[in-house]
Design an enzyme around this catalytic site. Structure first.
Site, PDB file in Angstrom:
ATOM      1  N   TRP A  99      96.612  40.982 -14.958  1.00 22.35           N
ATOM      2  CA  TRP A  99      95.228  41.799 -14.787  1.00 22.35           C
ATOM      3  C   TRP A  99      95.721  43.046 -13.992  1.00 22.35           C
ATOM      4  O   TRP A  99      96.215  43.092 -12.795  1.00 22.35           O
ATOM      5  CB  TRP A  99      94.403  40.932 -13.822  1.00 22.35           C
ATOM      6  CG  TRP A  99      93.783  39.738 -14.327  1.00 22.35           C
ATOM      7  CD1 TRP A  99      92.873  39.765 -15.006  1.00 22.35           C
ATOM      8  CD2 TRP A  99      94.272  38.503 -14.270  1.00 22.35           C
ATOM      9  NE1 TRP A  99      92.449  38.301 -15.461  1.00 22.35           N
ATOM     10  CE2 TRP A  99      93.513  37.790 -15.042  1.00 22.35           C
ATOM     11  CE3 TRP A  99      95.534  37.658 -13.575  1.00 22.35           C
ATOM     12  CZ2 TRP A  99      93.790  36.269 -15.063  1.00 22.35           C
ATOM     13  CZ3 TRP A  99      95.922  36.426 -13.701  1.00 22.35           C
ATOM     14  CH2 TRP A  99      94.852  35.795 -14.592  1.00 22.35           C
ATOM     15  N   HIS A 109      88.005  40.101 -13.043  1.00 28.49           N
ATOM     16  CA  HIS A 109      87.437  38.986 -13.669  1.00 28.49           C
ATOM     17  C   HIS A 109      86.209  38.327 -12.655  1.00 28.49           C
ATOM     18  O   HIS A 109      86.101  38.556 -11.612  1.00 28.49           O
ATOM     19  CB  HIS A 109      88.340  37.871 -14.311  1.00 28.49           C
ATOM     20  CG  HIS A 109      89.552  37.478 -13.057  1.00 28.49           C
ATOM     21  ND1 HIS A 109      90.446  36.416 -13.573  1.00 28.49           N
ATOM     22  CD2 HIS A 109      89.348  37.489 -11.778  1.00 28.49           C
ATOM     23  CE1 HIS A 109      91.198  36.226 -12.343  1.00 28.49           C
ATOM     24  NE2 HIS A 109      90.559  36.930 -11.377  1.00 28.49           N
ATOM     25  N   GLN A 158      81.864  40.080 -18.104  1.00 27.39           N
ATOM     26  CA  GLN A 158      82.121  38.694 -18.525  1.00 27.39           C
ATOM     27  C   GLN A 158      81.329  37.827 -18.143  1.00 27.39           C
ATOM     28  O   GLN A 158      80.244  38.040 -17.450  1.00 27.39           O
ATOM     29  CB  GLN A 158      83.475  38.375 -17.724  1.00 27.39           C
ATOM     30  CG  GLN A 158      84.860  39.116 -18.248  1.00 27.39           C
ATOM     31  CD  GLN A 158      85.908  38.570 -17.442  1.00 27.39           C
ATOM     32  OE1 GLN A 158      86.031  37.911 -16.406  1.00 27.39           O
ATOM     33  NE2 GLN A 158      87.147  38.529 -18.087  1.00 27.39           N
TER      34      GLN A 158
HETATM   35  N1  DAH Z   1      89.637  35.248 -15.862  1.00 34.06           N
HETATM   36  C1  DAH Z   1      90.233  34.940 -17.162  1.00 34.06           C
HETATM   37  C2  DAH Z   1      90.381  36.564 -17.549  1.00 34.06           C
HETATM   38  O1  DAH Z   1      89.692  37.514 -17.056  1.00 34.06           O
HETATM   39  C3  DAH Z   1      89.357  34.293 -18.235  1.00 34.06           C
HETATM   40  C4  DAH Z   1      89.286  32.984 -17.775  1.00 34.06           C
HETATM   41  C5  DAH Z   1      90.296  31.989 -18.455  1.00 34.06           C
HETATM   42  C6  DAH Z   1      88.501  32.170 -17.021  1.00 34.06           C
HETATM   43  C7  DAH Z   1      90.407  30.660 -18.094  1.00 34.06           C
HETATM   44  C8  DAH Z   1      88.395  31.055 -16.839  1.00 34.06           C
HETATM   45  C9  DAH Z   1      89.298  29.950 -17.198  1.00 34.06           C
HETATM   46  O2  DAH Z   1      87.465  30.558 -15.886  1.00 34.06           O
HETATM   47  O3  DAH Z   1      89.387  28.613 -17.090  1.00 34.06           O
HETATM   48  O4  DAH Z   1      91.208  36.757 -18.168  1.00 34.06           O
END
Ligand code: DAH
Length: 336
Positions: free
Chosen positions: A152, A174, A214
């Protein structure tokens, strides 16, 4: 007959000068150009004339007619401009369309996602866009200096205090930090989704923006399993894309806050290749422990997907930047 034409013209000139409003103007028009006017009388008398006279008189009569029409036209314009028309309502005039706004395509897609999850008994919660390093990273099992942080690219917020060790703020990369905030304050079982805007310090292109949306999901309780996740998420995508026969693929993947981690691919009717649509997994024991849960008693699954990406797939939008550049020609295509 030529005399008659002359008289028509002179009496018209006198009469028309007196027309003070559109009503009088209309009376004038009927009197001089209507079916019972003297001019049309002259016209109808022409059949009795010889071919030569016809040509001559016809020409003159026509000139008079054109003259009357031109003067009347000017006169009407002048009367209308003067506002003689102002307190009359012309009910035959086409209406003026007022343009009403409408929802942005991303809002519509977000609403649709919410609707489906609400129907499966999920609740919708939201969190802050400016987050602490703790919620965005550490509590999600991503400690400082861990290579996973490179997943990130982060916009850091200038520290308000210069004190060493003061917590650092950032724009959330996120929606996952809301998992922690929610679990700290609630006791399982529960199931939530978290819509929201996120930020990435990245170069933009057709599939990357520095901010986008998201939808996070989290379900925790005794005996919540990956099988539960599979069922719920398949139901969701089938409904969202309105394609009950779509295919799914759950591929092993890595995210620090889940174990095992998976990536979900879909293939809809007519898709030629697999499309990656979400990251997910079983909430990591470390994450459960950090919020005071006993991982031997409760388990959970979590997922995260890009709202923009789903909107792009649903509406065949080739470039994510269309959502943000404010071009109304794009936005207006999503009027319901
Ligand atoms: N937070 C991750 C992203 O932004 C996406 C994600 C992956 C969220 C796996 C989740 C998870 O809750 O279990 O790339």
């Amino acid at each position: 007959m030529l005399d008659k034409l002359k008289t028509i013209k002179t009496s018209f000139q006198q009469d028309i000068a007196a027309a003070a409003d559109l009503e009088q103007w209309e009376a004038m028009r009927v009197k001089y150009l209507g079916r019972k006017s003297q001019l049309s009388e002259v016209m109808s008398m022409m059949k009795t004339l010889s071919a030569e006279q016809k040509r001559d008189i016809g020409k003159q009569a026509n000139e008079v007619r054109l003259y009357l029409e031109a003067v009347l036209e000017d006169m009407r314009n002048a009367l209308e401009a003067k506002g003689a028309h102002a307190n009359q309502i012309d009910v035959t005039r086409p209406g003026v369309k007022t343009t009403a706004g409408h929802l942005h395509p991303l809002t519509r897609v977000e609403d649709e996602i919410k609707r489906i999850f609400l129907s499966m008994n999920f609740s919708v919660v939201e969190g802050p866009e400016v987050e602490t390093e703790h919620y965005n990273f550490d509590a999600l099992n991503i400690p400082a200096n861990h290579p996973a942080r490179e997943m990130w690219d982060t916009f850091w917020v200038k520290p308000g205090s210069k004190t060493a060790g003061a917590p650092r703020n950032l724009l959330r990369t996120h929606t996952s930090p809301m998992q922690i905030r929610y679990m700290e304050k609630h006791t399982p079982p529960f199931q939530i989704i978290v819509p929201g805007r996120v930020f990435r310090y990245e170069a933009t292109d057709a599939s990357h923006e520095i901010n986008f949306y998201q939808m996070e999901g989290l379900m925790v309780g005794p005996d919540v399993s990956l099988a539960n996740f599979k069922y719920i998420i398949e139901e969701f995508f089938k409904e969202f894309f309105n394609d009950p026969d779509m295919q799914f693929r759950f591929r092993p993947s890595y995210f620090p806050f889940v174990e095992p981690g998976v990536e979900v691919d879909i293939k809809r009717k007519g898709d030629s290749k697999w499309l990656e649509v979400m990251g997910a997994g079983m909430v990591h024991r470390n994450v459960l422990k950090a919020v005071g849960y006993d991982p031997n008693i409760v388990q959970g699954f979590a997922f995260g997907m890009g709202t923009d990406r789903l909107a792009m797939l649903k509406y065949k939008i080739p470039d994510i930047r269309f959502f943000y550049n404010g071009d109304l020609r794009f936005i207006k295509q999503f009027k319901k």
